[in-house]
Motif scaffolding. Structure first.
Motif, short mmCIF file in Angstrom:
data_model
loop_
_atom_site.label_atom_id
_atom_site.label_comp_id
_atom_site.label_asym_id
_atom_site.label_seq_id
_atom_site.Cartn_x
_atom_site.Cartn_y
_atom_site.Cartn_z
N ASN A 44 0.06 0.33 7.45
CA ASN A 44 0.67 -0.72 6.62
C ASN A 44 1.68 -0.14 5.64
OD1 ASN A 44 -0.67 -2.86 7.78
ND2 ASN A 44 -2.39 -2.84 6.31
N CYS A 85 0.87 -1.18 0.00
CA CYS A 85 0.00 0.00 0.00
C CYS A 85 0.91 1.24 0.00
CB CYS A 85 -0.89 0.00 1.24
SG CYS A 85 -1.94 1.49 1.38
N VAL A 135 -6.26 -1.81 5.97
CA VAL A 135 -6.35 -0.69 6.91
C VAL A 135 -7.06 0.49 6.27
CG1 VAL A 135 -5.04 0.99 8.28
CG2 VAL A 135 -4.32 -1.42 8.21
N CYS A 136 -6.52 0.92 5.12
CA CYS A 136 -7.06 2.14 4.52
C CYS A 136 -7.97 1.89 3.32
CB CYS A 136 -5.92 3.07 4.11
SG CYS A 136 -4.90 2.39 2.77
N ASN A 191 -0.17 4.40 0.56
CA ASN A 191 -0.84 5.51 1.27
C ASN A 191 -0.09 5.78 2.59
OD1 ASN A 191 -2.61 7.48 2.11
ND2 ASN A 191 -4.30 6.03 2.57
N HIS A 194 -1.65 8.14 5.54
CA HIS A 194 -2.80 7.75 6.36
C HIS A 194 -2.83 6.26 6.74
CE1 HIS A 194 -4.19 11.34 4.03
NE2 HIS A 194 -4.60 11.72 5.27
N CYS A 195 -1.87 5.46 6.27
CA CYS A 195 -1.97 3.99 6.48
C CYS A 195 -0.74 3.47 7.21
CB CYS A 195 -2.16 3.28 5.15
SG CYS A 195 -2.30 1.49 5.30
N CYS A 222 -6.18 -2.59 0.58
CA CYS A 222 -5.46 -2.60 1.86
C CYS A 222 -6.45 -2.84 3.00
CB CYS A 222 -4.75 -1.26 2.07
SG CYS A 222 -3.89 -1.16 3.67
#
Length: 328
Positions: A20, A12, A37-38, A14, A17-18, A35
């Motif tokens: 992971n 991922c 998470v996000c 991102n 904001h993530c 993902c």
């Protein structure tokens, strides 16, 4: 757990904001391809090679290959041979014996696959087919096999042969078995041919006479005062049929003293000759006679009225009697 040795890994991007993405976590694409998470779409990172999975595959395939190899590539021996190239056996003998020799590996257990194969001799007609595994025990240098021979009674045939093959010996060596025919009783063949010839001519005469009697009878039944020569012709035909019927039964009884197989061959040969010469009426009458004779030989039951009725149906043409009493 995936059974694929090579798997695609994704990441991922991102990072803002993530967690992971910030941890640079790699993972296999999920069913949603997002993902966990996000929920951003995952991007391809690399191919990952699984040593454990690959090793498992190699182990499984190697085991399968080892187990199936003997089936697809059976072991071939080189030290097994026949005692000769050909064995002759008289047809009158019950069996033929063939010997195999082992030249090396005498201290081993060896299993040889052996089959018979038709040549001019046919399995179940001339010999009993074999498909067996012959095992040499330690110390054995030769093995013998017995193959039953089926005699052909007194029927004449040329010498016939079949083959014995070793399936798992290099080159699949074969051995010829020659069945020497016992010969034919010429006197029996001549008697059968003569009887068939006489019966054939008699059957044809009966067919013609029966049709003539039918036509004359129908013609005379329409006349109040038929001419004497027509009546005489009708009575003569009746007498001819009666004499032929008696001779027909005598010849059928004579057939009981002959070999049925030789007689059947004589019938078939005579029919073939009539067909080639295009003697249509005699061919049809002989065909009917053959069926009657073979039935009589098996049942020993005489049925002359039925026989005459069947022969009377051979001539199908419409015929008429003229004033002289002749059928035209």
């Amino acid at each position: 757990m995936s059974i694929k040795p090579i798997k695609a890994q994704y990441y991922c991007n991102n990072i803002e904001h993530c967690s992971n993405a910030r941890a640079h976590k790699l993972f296999t694409k999920s069913y949603a391809n997002k993902c966990s998470v996000c929920a951003q779409p995952l991007l391809f990172a690399r191919w990952h090679f699984s040593f454990v999975t690959s090793f498992s595959w190699v182990l499984c395939l190697s085991t399968l290959a080892a187990l199936s190899y003997p089936y697809f590539f059976p072991k071939e021996y080189e030290n097994i041979t026949f005692s000769g190239v050909k064995t002759e056996v008289q047809e009158s003998n019950a069996v033929v014996e063939v010997t195999l020799h082992r030249t090396t590996g005498i201290d081993l257990v060896q299993q040889i696959e052996l089959i018979t194969e038709d040549g001019t001799a046919k399995a179940a007609e001339d010999y009993r087919a074999l498909d067996i595994a012959l095992q040499f025990q330690p110390g054995e240098v030769q093995k013998s096999i017995n193959i039953p021979i089926i005699p052909d009674s007194d029927v004449y045939e040329n010498n016939e042969m079949f083959y014995i093959k070793l399936k798992n010996v290099k080159g699949q060596p074969s051995h010829i078995v020659m069945i020497v025919e016992a010969g034919v009783n010429k006197d029996l063949v001549e008697k059968s041919s003569l009887l068939v010839s006489n019966l054939s001519a008699l059957a044809a005469d009966l067919s013609n006479d029966l049709k003539q009697l039918e036509i004359l009878g129908n013609y005379l039944s329409t006349k109040e005062n038929p001419k004497a020569n027509l009546v005489k012709n009708y009575r003569n035909t009746q007498d001819n049929i009666q004499r032929a019927r008696e001779k027909y039964i005598v010849l059928f009884n004579d057939a009981l003293d002959l070999d049925p197989n030789v007689l059947r061959n004589a019938l078939d040969s005579h029919l073939e000759a009539l067909k080639k010469q295009q003697f249509h009426t005699q061919y049809e009458a002989t065909t009917v006679m053959k069926a009657q004779l073979l039935d009589y030989l098996s049942s020993r039951v005489s049925n002359s009225p039925k026989w005459l009725e069947e022969l009377g149906e051979v001539v199908k043409l419409e015929v008429k009697a003229n004033n002289n009493g002749s059928v035209i």
